[in-house]
Design a protein around this motif. Structure first.
Motif, PDB file in Angstrom:
ATOM      1  N   THR A   1      38.701  35.158  43.665  1.00  0.00           N
ATOM      2  CA  THR A   1      39.117  36.017  44.715  1.00  0.00           C
ATOM      3  C   THR A   1      40.401  36.984  43.447  1.00  0.00           C
ATOM      4  N   GLY A   2      41.421  36.361  42.826  1.00  0.00           N
ATOM      5  CA  GLY A   2      42.036  36.196  42.389  1.00  0.00           C
ATOM      6  C   GLY A   2      41.562  36.818  40.723  1.00  0.00           C
ATOM      7  N   ILE A   3      41.223  36.306  40.400  1.00  0.00           N
ATOM      8  CA  ILE A   3      39.852  36.270  39.176  1.00  0.00           C
ATOM      9  C   ILE A   3      39.692  38.498  39.604  1.00  0.00           C
ATOM     10  N   GLU A   4      38.607  38.616  40.253  1.00  0.00           N
ATOM     11  CA  GLU A   4      37.386  39.730  40.944  1.00  0.00           C
ATOM     12  C   GLU A   4      38.317  40.914  41.017  1.00  0.00           C
ATOM     13  N   THR A   5      40.181  40.622  41.606  1.00  0.00           N
ATOM     14  CA  THR A   5      41.201  41.700  42.186  1.00  0.00           C
ATOM     15  C   THR A   5      41.290  41.761  40.931  1.00  0.00           C
ATOM     16  N   ALA A   6      41.366  40.957  39.834  1.00  0.00           N
ATOM     17  CA  ALA A   6      42.159  40.579  38.548  1.00  0.00           C
ATOM     18  C   ALA A   6      41.677  42.396  38.143  1.00  0.00           C
TER      19      ALA A   6
ATOM     20  N   ARG B   1      37.436  34.298  29.905  1.00  0.00           N
ATOM     21  CA  ARG B   1      38.543  34.292  30.105  1.00  0.00           C
ATOM     22  C   ARG B   1      39.092  35.697  28.572  1.00  0.00           C
ATOM     23  N   LYS B   2      37.792  35.489  27.612  1.00  0.00           N
ATOM     24  CA  LYS B   2      36.977  36.380  26.617  1.00  0.00           C
ATOM     25  C   LYS B   2      36.915  37.402  27.299  1.00  0.00           C
ATOM     26  N   TYR B   3      36.510  37.791  29.132  1.00  0.00           N
ATOM     27  CA  TYR B   3      35.526  39.049  29.956  1.00  0.00           C
ATOM     28  C   TYR B   3      37.843  39.656  30.062  1.00  0.00           C
ATOM     29  N   LEU B   4      38.918  38.956  30.357  1.00  0.00           N
ATOM     30  CA  LEU B   4      39.706  38.456  30.891  1.00  0.00           C
ATOM     31  C   LEU B   4      40.316  39.394  29.978  1.00  0.00           C
ATOM     32  N   ALA B   5      40.392  39.448  28.733  1.00  0.00           N
ATOM     33  CA  ALA B   5      41.036  39.719  27.634  1.00  0.00           C
ATOM     34  C   ALA B   5      40.830  41.223  27.587  1.00  0.00           C
TER      35      ALA B   5
ATOM     36  N   PHE C   1      24.290  23.688  46.990  1.00  0.00           N
ATOM     37  CA  PHE C   1      25.243  24.825  46.617  1.00  0.00           C
ATOM     38  C   PHE C   1      24.540  24.989  44.972  1.00  0.00           C
ATOM     39  N   PRO C   2      23.869  26.319  44.949  1.00  0.00           N
ATOM     40  CA  PRO C   2      23.039  26.354  43.524  1.00  0.00           C
ATOM     41  C   PRO C   2      23.531  27.048  42.601  1.00  0.00           C
ATOM     42  N   ALA C   3      24.519  27.711  43.580  1.00  0.00           N
ATOM     43  CA  ALA C   3      25.712  28.611  42.133  1.00  0.00           C
ATOM     44  C   ALA C   3      26.817  29.412  42.481  1.00  0.00           C
ATOM     45  N   MET C   4      27.637  29.700  41.286  1.00  0.00           N
ATOM     46  CA  MET C   4      28.129  30.631  42.244  1.00  0.00           C
ATOM     47  C   MET C   4      28.974  31.748  41.307  1.00  0.00           C
ATOM     48  N   CYS C   5      28.892  32.540  41.842  1.00  0.00           N
ATOM     49  CA  CYS C   5      29.266  34.179  40.479  1.00  0.00           C
ATOM     50  C   CYS C   5      30.425  34.875  40.836  1.00  0.00           C
ATOM     51  N   ILE C   6      31.004  35.290  40.150  1.00  0.00           N
ATOM     52  CA  ILE C   6      32.154  36.126  39.772  1.00  0.00           C
ATOM     53  C   ILE C   6      32.531  37.424  38.558  1.00  0.00           C
ATOM     54  N   SER C   7      32.824  38.377  39.207  1.00  0.00           N
ATOM     55  CA  SER C   7      32.569  39.384  38.873  1.00  0.00           C
ATOM     56  C   SER C   7      33.878  39.690  37.428  1.00  0.00           C
ATOM     57  N   PHE C   8      33.685  40.295  37.112  1.00  0.00           N
ATOM     58  CA  PHE C   8      34.819  40.992  36.132  1.00  0.00           C
ATOM     59  C   PHE C   8      34.487  42.392  35.537  1.00  0.00           C
TER      60      PHE C   8
END
Length: 399
Positions: free
Chosen positions: A151-156, A187-191, A313-320
């Motif tokens: 949640t924090g990563i995707e909102t940022a 971290r590369k995507y966030l940067a 649990f087969p996977a977890m995903c995060i959007s940037f």
């Protein structure tokens, strides 16, 4: 005409809708969903609501099976002995079986100033409020997102993609679930998005003020808008109704998801604590647990023995933002594999997962009983054996 069996589902999220739809397999069951909102909220989209790229609501006519009754209200008390629930707007609704799927919301915090000055994002109303605040805040103003989970990563990322000056603060590591290789990519995507990342014990937030965030090492960050995305908490309905709960307020159940207090009450989703070993809070788990809760109720109606929950649990995903994502493959025990998809492939898989979370509900509404999920058969029993000191695992408590 014989009286129908009344099943009340408290909560219209992923777990509640899945359970309600699946229960319509029997013609002699009347299903009522009680939910405080008149529209379904796909919570996987709330960060997009904040960023203005999705409205994060779906009409219940699209996801709820025909014939399921929707009552727009909140439940203030469960009377297990009387088999009824009390509504906030007045009156009661009786039941033969109850599915407790109240979901989760923002977790409470003891950090000074959070309640007064920080903005949560765990519910539709909170996300809408934050969106409104950001609309009235200059793009150049400093925004701090506290929390290094999805949640924090995707909102940022959503806000940084708009050109906002975003700092992501985390007292642990950013993306703790991710494999170290995937975490480096994150971290590369966030940067690349221009997000300043502060992580580790020194970056733990000790206080929030109207215009700043104070950290454990004494630093003070200017922050016009502080977003609190550090985890989820559950409603206290079970506690106030006198039902057994775990330390966080989840309803305690056996492995069939049946309340340890009353076999007429079955729990599903974020608010369930089977054997005091709750599953990770997620839309994926909620849908699977909702389906299993319905199966447990249907088994009891048919006079059959309910089965214990089995879920992997087969996977977890995060959007940037809208341009990239990470789709982290996982072992069945919910730990990350070295293998993951990133970039455009990760973004497409993330979007597919978000869309599929709603499509599963639609499919279950059209063909109740059709939803299936990955199972393991080994990891969960092993956890239970370790918890119980090697004692045999029982599907249900002794009666």
């Amino acid at each position: 005409m014989s009286k129908k069996i009344d099943v009340v589902v408290i909560g219209g999220g992923y777990a509640g809708v899945m359970a309600a739809n699946r229960l319509t397999q029997r013609d002699d069951v009347a299903v009522t969903v009680i939910n405080p909102r008149s529209a379904f909220v796909p919570r996987l989209r709330l960060h997009q609501l904040v960023g203005g790229t999705h409205d994060a609501v779906v009409d219940y006519t699209e996801v709820l099976a025909e014939g399921v009754r929707l009552v727009v209200d909140s439940v203030t008390r469960i009377d297990a002995a009387g088999r009824s629930v009390t509504l906030a707007e007045g009156g009661t609704v009786g039941y033969d079986y109850l599915v407790y799927a109240v979901g989760s919301g923002s977790a409470g915090s003891r950090v000074p100033g959070v309640d007064e000055f920080a903005y949560p994002i765990a519910t539709l109303e909170a996300a809408q409020r934050l969106r409104s605040v950001l609309y009235d805040t200059p793009t150049t103003a400093a925004v701090t997102v506290v929390g290094g989970g999805p949640t924090g990563i995707e909102t940022a990322a959503e806000l940084a993609e708009q050109g906002r000056a975003v700092t992501l603060v985390c007292g642990g590591v950013v993306g703790p679930y991710l494999h170290p290789r995937a975490r480096r990519t994150a971290r590369k995507y966030l940067a690349k998005l221009g997000i300043t990342v502060l992580e580790g014990p020194d970056a733990a937030v000790t206080a929030v003020t109207r215009d700043a965030v104070e950290l454990g090492d004494g630093r003070t960050l200017a922050s016009r808008v502080t977003i609190w995305a550090t985890g989820f908490g559950v409603p206290d309905l079970a506690v106030t109704s006198g039902l057994s709960t775990d330390a966080t307020g989840r309803l305690r159940t056996d492995e069939t998801l049946t309340s340890v207090d009353d076999e007429r009450i079955v729990a599903a989703g974020d608010s369930a604590a089977p054997s005091d070993l709750p599953f990770r809070m997620s839309a994926y788990a909620a849908g699977c647990l909702g389906a299993h809760a319905a199966d447990t109720v249907l088994n009891r109606i048919a006079g059959e023995r309910p089965a214990p929950i089995d879920l992997s649990f087969p996977a977890m995903c995060i959007s940037f933002g809208r341009g990239a994502g990470i789709f982290q493959l996982g072992h069945k025990d919910d730990t990350a594999m070295p293998l993951y998809f990133s970039g455009l492939a990760g973004k497409k898989l993330k979007e597919f997962s978000c869309a599929a979370s709603v499509e599963h509900l639609v499919n279950e509404a059209r063909k109740p009983g059709s939803h299936h999920w990955p199972k393991d058969g080994k990891h969960r029993p092993q956890l239970l054996r370790e918890q119980r000191g090697g004692a045999p695992v029982a599907a249900e408590p002794a009666v």
